[in-house]
Design a protein around this motif. Structure first.
Motif, PDB file in Angstrom:
ATOM      1  N   PRO A 148     -47.948  28.614  -1.667  1.00  0.00           N
ATOM      2  CA  PRO A 148     -47.857  29.176  -0.681  1.00  0.00           C
ATOM      3  C   PRO A 148     -49.414  28.570   0.208  1.00  0.00           C
ATOM      4  O   PRO A 148     -49.176  28.806   1.026  1.00  0.00           O
ATOM      5  N   GLN A 149     -50.746  28.072  -0.585  1.00  0.00           N
ATOM      6  CA  GLN A 149     -51.261  27.172  -0.049  1.00  0.00           C
ATOM      7  C   GLN A 149     -51.213  26.770   1.368  1.00  0.00           C
ATOM      8  O   GLN A 149     -51.587  26.277   1.921  1.00  0.00           O
ATOM      9  N   TYR A 150     -50.204  25.872   0.759  1.00  0.00           N
ATOM     10  CA  TYR A 150     -49.639  24.904   1.525  1.00  0.00           C
ATOM     11  C   TYR A 150     -48.580  25.236   2.404  1.00  0.00           C
ATOM     12  O   TYR A 150     -48.037  24.015   3.728  1.00  0.00           O
ATOM     13  N   THR A 151     -48.423  26.344   2.290  1.00  0.00           N
ATOM     14  CA  THR A 151     -47.334  26.969   3.948  1.00  0.00           C
ATOM     15  C   THR A 151     -47.096  26.184   5.330  1.00  0.00           C
ATOM     16  O   THR A 151     -47.223  26.199   6.370  1.00  0.00           O
ATOM     17  N   LEU A 152     -48.141  27.043   5.412  1.00  0.00           N
ATOM     18  CA  LEU A 152     -49.595  26.752   6.672  1.00  0.00           C
ATOM     19  C   LEU A 152     -48.943  25.211   7.309  1.00  0.00           C
ATOM     20  O   LEU A 152     -49.473  24.553   8.388  1.00  0.00           O
ATOM     21  N   VAL A 153     -50.628  24.487   6.287  1.00  0.00           N
ATOM     22  CA  VAL A 153     -50.654  23.256   6.932  1.00  0.00           C
ATOM     23  C   VAL A 153     -49.260  22.379   6.403  1.00  0.00           C
ATOM     24  O   VAL A 153     -49.080  21.409   7.982  1.00  0.00           O
ATOM     25  N   VAL A 154     -48.180  22.301   5.832  1.00  0.00           N
ATOM     26  CA  VAL A 154     -47.208  21.703   6.285  1.00  0.00           C
ATOM     27  C   VAL A 154     -46.408  21.902   7.363  1.00  0.00           C
ATOM     28  O   VAL A 154     -45.671  21.078   8.581  1.00  0.00           O
ATOM     29  N   GLY A 157     -40.756  25.297  -2.500  1.00  0.00           N
ATOM     30  CA  GLY A 157     -41.174  26.124  -4.005  1.00  0.00           C
ATOM     31  C   GLY A 157     -42.506  25.444  -3.907  1.00  0.00           C
ATOM     32  O   GLY A 157     -43.925  25.297  -5.163  1.00  0.00           O
ATOM     33  N   LEU A 158     -42.966  25.054  -2.974  1.00  0.00           N
ATOM     34  CA  LEU A 158     -44.372  24.651  -2.620  1.00  0.00           C
ATOM     35  C   LEU A 158     -45.233  25.522  -2.435  1.00  0.00           C
ATOM     36  O   LEU A 158     -45.385  27.204  -2.633  1.00  0.00           O
ATOM     37  N   THR A 172     -39.529  27.172   7.962  1.00  0.00           N
ATOM     38  CA  THR A 172     -40.226  28.093   6.819  1.00  0.00           C
ATOM     39  C   THR A 172     -39.571  28.634   5.664  1.00  0.00           C
ATOM     40  O   THR A 172     -39.761  28.871   4.285  1.00  0.00           O
ATOM     41  N   THR A 173     -38.262  28.284   5.484  1.00  0.00           N
ATOM     42  CA  THR A 173     -36.959  28.650   5.229  1.00  0.00           C
ATOM     43  C   THR A 173     -37.445  27.699   3.647  1.00  0.00           C
ATOM     44  O   THR A 173     -37.474  27.831   2.686  1.00  0.00           O
ATOM     45  N   SER A 174     -37.306  25.979   4.229  1.00  0.00           N
ATOM     46  CA  SER A 174     -37.850  25.061   3.535  1.00  0.00           C
ATOM     47  C   SER A 174     -38.517  24.854   2.630  1.00  0.00           C
ATOM     48  O   SER A 174     -38.804  24.389   2.056  1.00  0.00           O
ATOM     49  N   ILE A 175     -39.976  25.347   2.810  1.00  0.00           N
ATOM     50  CA  ILE A 175     -41.291  25.398   2.482  1.00  0.00           C
ATOM     51  C   ILE A 175     -40.791  26.328   1.424  1.00  0.00           C
ATOM     52  O   ILE A 175     -41.666  26.615   0.150  1.00  0.00           O
ATOM     53  N   LEU A 190     -31.424  19.359   7.346  1.00  0.00           N
ATOM     54  CA  LEU A 190     -30.795  18.644   6.004  1.00  0.00           C
ATOM     55  C   LEU A 190     -31.912  18.303   4.573  1.00  0.00           C
ATOM     56  O   LEU A 190     -31.173  18.390   3.621  1.00  0.00           O
ATOM     57  N   ALA A 191     -33.045  18.615   5.563  1.00  0.00           N
ATOM     58  CA  ALA A 191     -33.954  18.557   3.926  1.00  0.00           C
ATOM     59  C   ALA A 191     -33.757  20.031   3.516  1.00  0.00           C
ATOM     60  O   ALA A 191     -33.808  19.565   2.070  1.00  0.00           O
ATOM     61  N   ASN A 192     -33.384  21.022   3.585  1.00  0.00           N
ATOM     62  CA  ASN A 192     -32.848  22.267   2.944  1.00  0.00           C
ATOM     63  C   ASN A 192     -31.746  21.905   2.303  1.00  0.00           C
ATOM     64  O   ASN A 192     -31.518  22.116   0.723  1.00  0.00           O
ATOM     65  N   LEU A 193     -30.596  20.763   2.879  1.00  0.00           N
ATOM     66  CA  LEU A 193     -29.152  20.854   2.079  1.00  0.00           C
ATOM     67  C   LEU A 193     -29.751  19.563   1.048  1.00  0.00           C
ATOM     68  O   LEU A 193     -29.294  20.118  -0.105  1.00  0.00           O
ATOM     69  N   ILE A 194     -30.812  18.813   1.061  1.00  0.00           N
ATOM     70  CA  ILE A 194     -30.681  18.318   0.049  1.00  0.00           C
ATOM     71  C   ILE A 194     -31.677  18.951  -1.110  1.00  0.00           C
ATOM     72  O   ILE A 194     -32.066  18.541  -2.146  1.00  0.00           O
ATOM     73  N   LEU A 195     -32.599  20.066  -0.934  1.00  0.00           N
ATOM     74  CA  LEU A 195     -33.382  20.704  -1.649  1.00  0.00           C
ATOM     75  C   LEU A 195     -32.578  21.619  -2.512  1.00  0.00           C
ATOM     76  O   LEU A 195     -32.981  22.063  -3.377  1.00  0.00           O
ATOM     77  N   SER A 196     -31.911  21.880  -1.626  1.00  0.00           N
ATOM     78  CA  SER A 196     -30.796  23.251  -2.742  1.00  0.00           C
ATOM     79  C   SER A 196     -29.333  22.726  -1.801  1.00  0.00           C
ATOM     80  O   SER A 196     -28.902  22.641  -0.753  1.00  0.00           O
ATOM     81  N   PRO A 197     -28.234  22.170  -2.980  1.00  0.00           N
ATOM     82  CA  PRO A 197     -26.952  21.635  -2.591  1.00  0.00           C
ATOM     83  C   PRO A 197     -26.275  22.417  -2.012  1.00  0.00           C
ATOM     84  O   PRO A 197     -25.147  22.443  -1.058  1.00  0.00           O
ATOM     85  N   GLY A 198     -26.493  23.904  -2.191  1.00  0.00           N
ATOM     86  CA  GLY A 198     -25.995  25.115  -1.779  1.00  0.00           C
ATOM     87  C   GLY A 198     -26.085  25.584  -0.326  1.00  0.00           C
ATOM     88  O   GLY A 198     -25.604  26.863  -0.152  1.00  0.00           O
TER      89      GLY A 198
END
Length: 328
Positions: A298-304, A295-296, A288-291, A24-32
């Protein structure tokens, strides 16, 4: 026979809820995000890509789930992926052997690696984390020796088909994963092996008194994990048409352990579920895809990623469930 929300239903509800929330978060970030269309005779879209990319992790996680069911752990899966991928790539590049035979050899190498781990754990009584750490460290060196420290590329129609081909409009690797998971599930749930795995992991002393030889059960679990890692190694090697001994399967063992835990398995052994493990793998790949979609940097990827997974595990905590039941 009664079932409680805390002991059974919650094992399915929370991982599925986590997967749905991330999607759902991915849908919000990318409507399609959920759009799926037909391109060149096969389905194409972000959802298909998530399942496609989660396939190697799914293979490794299934093997890890079986090992964890016995009360063990396998830290060498990434190294086994590198070894099997290197073996397949070098044989494809330097010999005239049939590709199908090379794949069987690569699978056999993974199986032997698993048997080695199982021998150390079951028959020499070495702690699983230490026994598999040996191959985790040495395995990368072995893979580099096989490739000569180079990235080995090759051309093979069969490998291209396995890595990026489509069948019935779906990725071949996904179909292979589904068939493998179904077959493994039938073996573990329709034969005594699954019961033996849970018995050994739940109470090794009691299983021994019941006449179960825990040594061979543990050896079988690690052998299966090695075979699953070999499957992942073949898929990853086929995907890039080459073998990178340094990076193939790097840290995939950590994602596999997380997938198993998200699936509700007990790290102390006993309880496990293959379907839930695959959902855990999808949770990690979706995250991983949602991160990436967000557009975060790269240095925040593992933390999130760590924070979200921590939240999922917190909701699965038995202590939290007991507090809720106490309040009820």
């Amino acid at each position: 026979m009664s079932f409680s929300f805390s002991s059974l239903d919650r094992r399915w509800i929370l991982p599925i809820f986590a997967l749905a929330a991330i999607l759902l978060a991915n849908l919000i970030l990318s409507p399609g995000f959920f759009a799926v269309r037909m391109v060149d005779g096969h389905f194409y879209g972000s959802v298909i890509d998530i399942v496609h990319r989660a396939t190697p992790l799914g293979f490794v996680a299934l093997g890890m789930a079986v090992v964890i069911a016995t009360g063990g752990i396998d830290l060498s899966v990434g190294a086994i992926i590198a070894i099997c991928g290197a073996t397949a790539a070098v044989l494809l590049r330097t010999t005239e052997m049939a590709p199908a035979l090379i794949l069987l050899i690569a699978l056999g190498v993974g199986l032997l690696c698993g048997v080695w781990n199982g021998f150390l754990v079951a028959f020499l009584d070495i702690q699983p984390i230490v026994a598999t750490l040996i191959l985790m460290v040495a395995g990368r060196g072995i893979a580099q020796m096989i490739t000569g420290g180079q990235i080995i590329t090759f051309h093979s129609d069969l490998m291209s088909f396995l890595g990026s081909g489509y069948l019935l409009a779906l990725p071949v690797r996904v179909l292979l994963m589904a068939v493998f998971a179904l077959a493994l599930g039938l073996i573990l749930r329709r034969t005594a092996l699954g019961l033996f795995l849970e018995a050994v992991g739940g109470n090794a002393a009691a299983s021994r008194l019941a006449g179960i030889d825990a040594r061979w059960v543990r050896l079988s679990a690690y052998a299966l994990s090695g075979l699953c890692s070999a499957c992942a190694g073949i898929i990853l090697t086929a995907d890039i048409r080459g073998a990178d001994a340094n990076n193939a399967g790097l840290w995939l063992e950590l994602d596999a352990i997380l997938a198993v835990v998200i699936g509700g398995a007990a790290l102390k052994g006993g309880r496990f579920g293959l379907g839930l493990t695959l959902i855990g793998a999808l949770v990690i790949q979706s995250l991983t895809t949602s991160i990436l979609v967000s557009g975060l940097p790269p240095q925040y990827t593992l933390v999130v990623k760590a924070l979200v997974i921590l939240a999922v595990l917190f909701l699965q905590s038995p202590r939290l469930g007991s507090i809720r039941l106490g309040r009820g």
